[in-house]
Scaffold this active site. Structure first.
Site, short mmCIF file in Angstrom:
data_model
loop_
_atom_site.label_atom_id
_atom_site.label_comp_id
_atom_site.label_asym_id
_atom_site.label_seq_id
_atom_site.Cartn_x
_atom_site.Cartn_y
_atom_site.Cartn_z
N GLY A 38 0.79 -1.23 0.00
CA GLY A 38 0.00 0.00 0.00
C GLY A 38 0.82 1.27 0.00
N ASN B 227 1.21 3.39 -2.34
CA ASN B 227 0.42 4.47 -2.96
C ASN B 227 -0.66 4.96 -1.99
OD1 ASN B 227 1.10 5.14 -5.89
ND2 ASN B 227 1.28 2.92 -5.84
N ARG C 97 -16.20 -14.59 -9.11
CA ARG C 97 -15.79 -13.18 -9.18
C ARG C 97 -16.96 -12.27 -8.86
NH1 ARG C 97 -11.11 -11.31 -11.13
NH2 ARG C 97 -10.50 -13.31 -12.03
N ILE D 10 -8.99 -8.36 -10.96
CA ILE D 10 -9.74 -7.84 -12.10
C ILE D 10 -11.20 -7.73 -11.68
CG2 ILE D 10 -10.51 -8.33 -14.45
CD1 ILE D 10 -7.84 -9.81 -14.86
N HIS E 231 -1.39 2.36 -12.83
CA HIS E 231 -0.77 1.21 -13.49
C HIS E 231 0.68 1.55 -13.80
CE1 HIS E 231 -0.59 -2.40 -15.97
NE2 HIS E 231 0.03 -1.68 -16.87
N ASP F 288 -7.13 -2.04 -17.55
CA ASP F 288 -5.97 -1.15 -17.75
C ASP F 288 -6.09 -0.25 -18.98
OD1 ASP F 288 -3.64 -3.72 -16.65
OD2 ASP F 288 -4.80 -2.23 -15.52
N GLU G 199 4.93 7.38 -9.12
CA GLU G 199 3.56 7.00 -8.75
C GLU G 199 3.13 7.79 -7.52
OE1 GLU G 199 2.80 2.82 -8.43
OE2 GLU G 199 4.28 2.35 -9.97
C1 GRF Z 1 2.78 -0.49 -7.91
O1 GRF Z 1 3.74 -0.72 -8.91
C2 GRF Z 1 1.50 -0.04 -8.56
O2 GRF Z 1 1.72 0.65 -9.77
C3 GRF Z 1 0.80 -1.32 -8.85
O3 GRF Z 1 1.05 -2.11 -7.71
C4 GRF Z 1 2.38 -1.81 -7.24
C5 GRF Z 1 2.40 -1.77 -5.75
O4 GRF Z 1 1.67 -0.65 -5.34
N1 GRF Z 1 -0.59 -1.11 -9.09
P1 GRF Z 1 1.55 -0.31 -3.75
O5 GRF Z 1 2.96 -0.15 -3.23
O6 GRF Z 1 0.85 -1.50 -3.09
O7 GRF Z 1 0.75 0.96 -3.70
#
Ligand code: GRF
Length: 203
Positions: A11, A13, A64, A91, A108, A144, A173
């Site tokens: 996590g 991001n 799903r 997905i 992405h 994507d 990112e």
């Molecule tokens: C990152 O490369 C992001 O672009 C992809 O998952 C990876 C890990 O993201 N979607 P995070 O560190 O869990 O936010």
């Protein structure tokens, strides 16, 4: 504005968005962090900061659609204005995507439309790309490939491996995702019915 973040792993991001939200005083709050993996490291990080957390284990659902329905129920309990996929490795069904159309973002680790899917850095290196990067986009039913909000470019350097390249991209990112989310919570960004991203900055 109420932000719900979906994660599958560390996590990073999520952390970047939460930090920017607090430090820059956005008119918003991260109200919940939800993962499809009960062991996702980001859940502990969020819980330590008093953010509601939940995990919907995709292995506990027949298919799903059943997983997505349980996930949507948990998300809706927090009444989000925006749902942020941050390292979320599932997905999502068209029904789920339609439910959150226009308020569902993803990041992405490639310059879409190139290298959708997995192993993006390996593929960029194998292809001999001279630049790489990341893309923030609205999520649509096509994996994507939703309308692009922001992109960041990094150079591919001699001797780069997937690890060194992904580390360089990850730094970007953590810059573009908070910026895109901030635009949304400040009502400067919206996805038109025609699928075109609009910024009031250049409305
Ligand atoms: C990152 O490369 C992001 O672009 C992809 O998952 C990876 C890990 O993201 N979607 P995070 O560190 O869990 O936010």
């Amino acid at each position: 504005k109420r932000i719900v973040i979906l994660i599958s792993g560390r996590g990073s991001n999520m952390e970047a968005i939460h930090r920017a939200c607090a430090e820059e005083g956005w008119p918003a709050a991260v109200v919940a962090v939800i993962s499809n993996r009960p062991t996702a490291g980001g859940l502990a990080w969020a819980a330590e900061r008093g953010i509601a957390t939940a995990s919907i284990d995709h292995r506990a659902h027949a298919d799903r659609a059943a997983f997505d329905a349980a996930l949507a129920a948990e998300i809706d309990a927090h009444q989000p204005d925006l749902v942020v996929l941050a390292g979320f490795m599932r997905i999502l069904t068209p029904g789920f995507v339609a439910r959150y159309a226009g308020r569902l973002l993803n990041i992405h680790p490639s310059l879409l439309p190139s290298f959708g899917g997995l192993h993006t850095h390996e593929r960029a290196l194998q292809t001999g790309c001279k630049v790489a990067g990341a893309t923030v986009h609205f999520v649509t039913a096509e994996l994507d490939h939703g309308p692009i909000v922001l992109q960041a470019v990094v150079p591919v350097l001699a001797g780069d491996t997937a690890e060194t390249l992904s580390a360089r991209v990850l730094v970007c990112e953590h810059q573009i995702y908070p910026r895109a989310v901030r635009w949304f919570v400040e009502d400067q960004l919206l996805l038109g019915d025609d699928g075109v991203v609009r910024h009031t900055l250049n409305a």
